[in-house]
Scaffold this motif. Structure first.
Motif, PDB file in Angstrom:
ATOM      1  N   THR A   1      45.679  36.091  31.217  1.00 19.29           N
ATOM      2  CA  THR A   1      44.781  36.642  32.242  1.00 19.29           C
ATOM      3  C   THR A   1      45.425  37.790  33.020  1.00 19.29           C
ATOM      4  OG1 THR A   1      45.525  34.912  33.740  1.00 19.29           O
ATOM      5  CG2 THR A   1      43.464  34.519  32.575  1.00 19.29           C
ATOM      6  N   SER A   2      46.650  38.127  32.718  1.00 20.73           N
ATOM      7  CA  SER A   2      47.337  39.291  33.298  1.00 20.73           C
ATOM      8  C   SER A   2      47.412  39.252  34.822  1.00 20.73           C
ATOM      9  CB  SER A   2      46.666  40.585  32.842  1.00 20.73           C
ATOM     10  OG  SER A   2      46.641  40.638  31.440  1.00 20.73           O
ATOM     11  N   GLY A   3      47.636  38.101  35.403  1.00 20.46           N
ATOM     12  CA  GLY A   3      47.810  37.990  36.842  1.00 20.46           C
ATOM     13  C   GLY A   3      46.525  38.043  37.635  1.00 20.46           C
ATOM     14  N   LYS A   4      45.355  38.005  36.951  1.00 15.30           N
ATOM     15  CA  LYS A   4      44.076  38.100  37.657  1.00 15.30           C
ATOM     16  C   LYS A   4      43.421  36.741  37.888  1.00 15.30           C
ATOM     17  CE  LYS A   4      42.821  42.771  36.208  1.00 15.30           C
ATOM     18  NZ  LYS A   4      42.234  43.391  37.392  1.00 15.30           N
TER      19      LYS A   4
ATOM     20  N   ALA B   1      38.202  39.485  38.302  1.00 15.44           N
ATOM     21  CA  ALA B   1      38.963  39.565  37.061  1.00 15.44           C
ATOM     22  C   ALA B   1      38.439  40.661  36.135  1.00 15.44           C
ATOM     23  CB  ALA B   1      38.911  38.227  36.329  1.00 15.44           C
ATOM     24  N   ARG B   2      37.283  41.231  36.469  1.00 13.15           N
ATOM     25  CA  ARG B   2      36.647  42.206  35.580  1.00 13.15           C
ATOM     26  C   ARG B   2      37.231  43.613  35.769  1.00 13.15           C
ATOM     27  NH1 ARG B   2      34.912  37.958  33.151  1.00 13.15           N
ATOM     28  NH2 ARG B   2      33.065  36.950  33.974  1.00 13.15           N
ATOM     29  N   ALA B   3      37.059  44.423  34.754  1.00 16.26           N
ATOM     30  CA  ALA B   3      37.492  45.818  34.833  1.00 16.26           C
ATOM     31  C   ALA B   3      36.587  46.580  35.792  1.00 16.26           C
ATOM     32  CB  ALA B   3      37.432  46.467  33.456  1.00 16.26           C
ATOM     33  N   GLY B   4      37.167  47.519  36.516  1.00 14.13           N
ATOM     34  CA  GLY B   4      36.376  48.371  37.410  1.00 14.13           C
ATOM     35  C   GLY B   4      36.007  47.715  38.714  1.00 14.13           C
ATOM     36  N   PHE B   5      36.570  46.542  39.001  1.00 16.19           N
ATOM     37  CA  PHE B   5      36.219  45.854  40.244  1.00 16.19           C
ATOM     38  C   PHE B   5      36.747  46.616  41.455  1.00 16.19           C
ATOM     39  CE2 PHE B   5      37.900  43.124  43.637  1.00 16.19           C
ATOM     40  CZ  PHE B   5      36.714  42.636  44.136  1.00 16.19           C
ATOM     41  N   SER B   6      35.888  46.807  42.427  1.00 17.00           N
ATOM     42  CA  SER B   6      36.326  47.312  43.728  1.00 17.00           C
ATOM     43  C   SER B   6      35.365  46.764  44.769  1.00 17.00           C
ATOM     44  CB  SER B   6      36.338  48.840  43.755  1.00 17.00           C
ATOM     45  OG  SER B   6      35.033  49.342  43.615  1.00 17.00           O
ATOM     46  N   GLN B   7      35.868  46.601  45.980  1.00 17.65           N
ATOM     47  CA  GLN B   7      35.073  45.987  47.031  1.00 17.65           C
ATOM     48  C   GLN B   7      35.248  46.824  48.282  1.00 17.65           C
ATOM     49  OE1 GLN B   7      36.334  41.996  48.485  1.00 17.65           O
ATOM     50  NE2 GLN B   7      34.617  41.300  47.280  1.00 17.65           N
TER      51      GLN B   7
END
Length: 147
Positions: free
Chosen positions: A30-33, A40-46
């Motif tokens: 899971t690469s630390g996610k 955990a998804r690509a492109g996540f930003s908040q």
């Protein structure tokens, strides 16, 4: 010494964290996610301050007061300060106060207040005076002029 001989000082650089390169690295799978989910998804930003749909803190706290955009910024100076910084018969205006280091800027005006005593003749010309400050300057033989 040549350019290809140059190296960084030991300890000044770190190797990048190579995530997703197998179980043995400690950063595989899971690469630390963590497990599944939006984070955990690509492109996540908040956006900053997002609380998962809960009413955010900046909206829960009540608004107080207001900022008057027409307010004048008047810089104040006490007569005691003028008496310490200036010589007898000195001509004091906004520029002289800035030059003496008493104020930084004249902003929208300078007002003299009555804290302290006046022992010298001072010729003061500023935007305003308190009643007692004007009396103290004139009692010492000086002039208090409004510009």
């Amino acid at each position: 010494m040549k350019l290809h001989d140059l190296t960084a000082v030991p300890g000044s650089t770190k190797n990048p964290k190579r995530i997703g390169r197998g179980h043995g690295s400690g950063w595989g799978k899971t690469s630390g996610k963590g497990q599944k989910g939006q984070k955990a998804r690509a492109g996540f930003s908040q956006r900053a301050g997002f609380e998962g749909g809960q009413m955010p803190l900046q909206r829960r706290i009540p608004k107080r007061g207001f900022n008057n955009i027409f307010a004048k910024e008047i810089v104040t100076v006490n007569v005691g300060t003028l008496d310490k910084k200036f010589e007898d018969n000195a001509v004091i205006d906004a520029q002289a106060l800035i030059k003496a280091g008493i104020i930084k800027t004249a902003a929208d005006g300078v007002k003299v207040l009555a804290n302290g005593n006046v022992t010298k003749k001072l010729n003061v010309s500023v935007n305003g005076y308190s009643k007692s400050a004007k009396e103290k300057i004139e009692a010492a033989g000086g002039k208090a002029e409004v510009i």
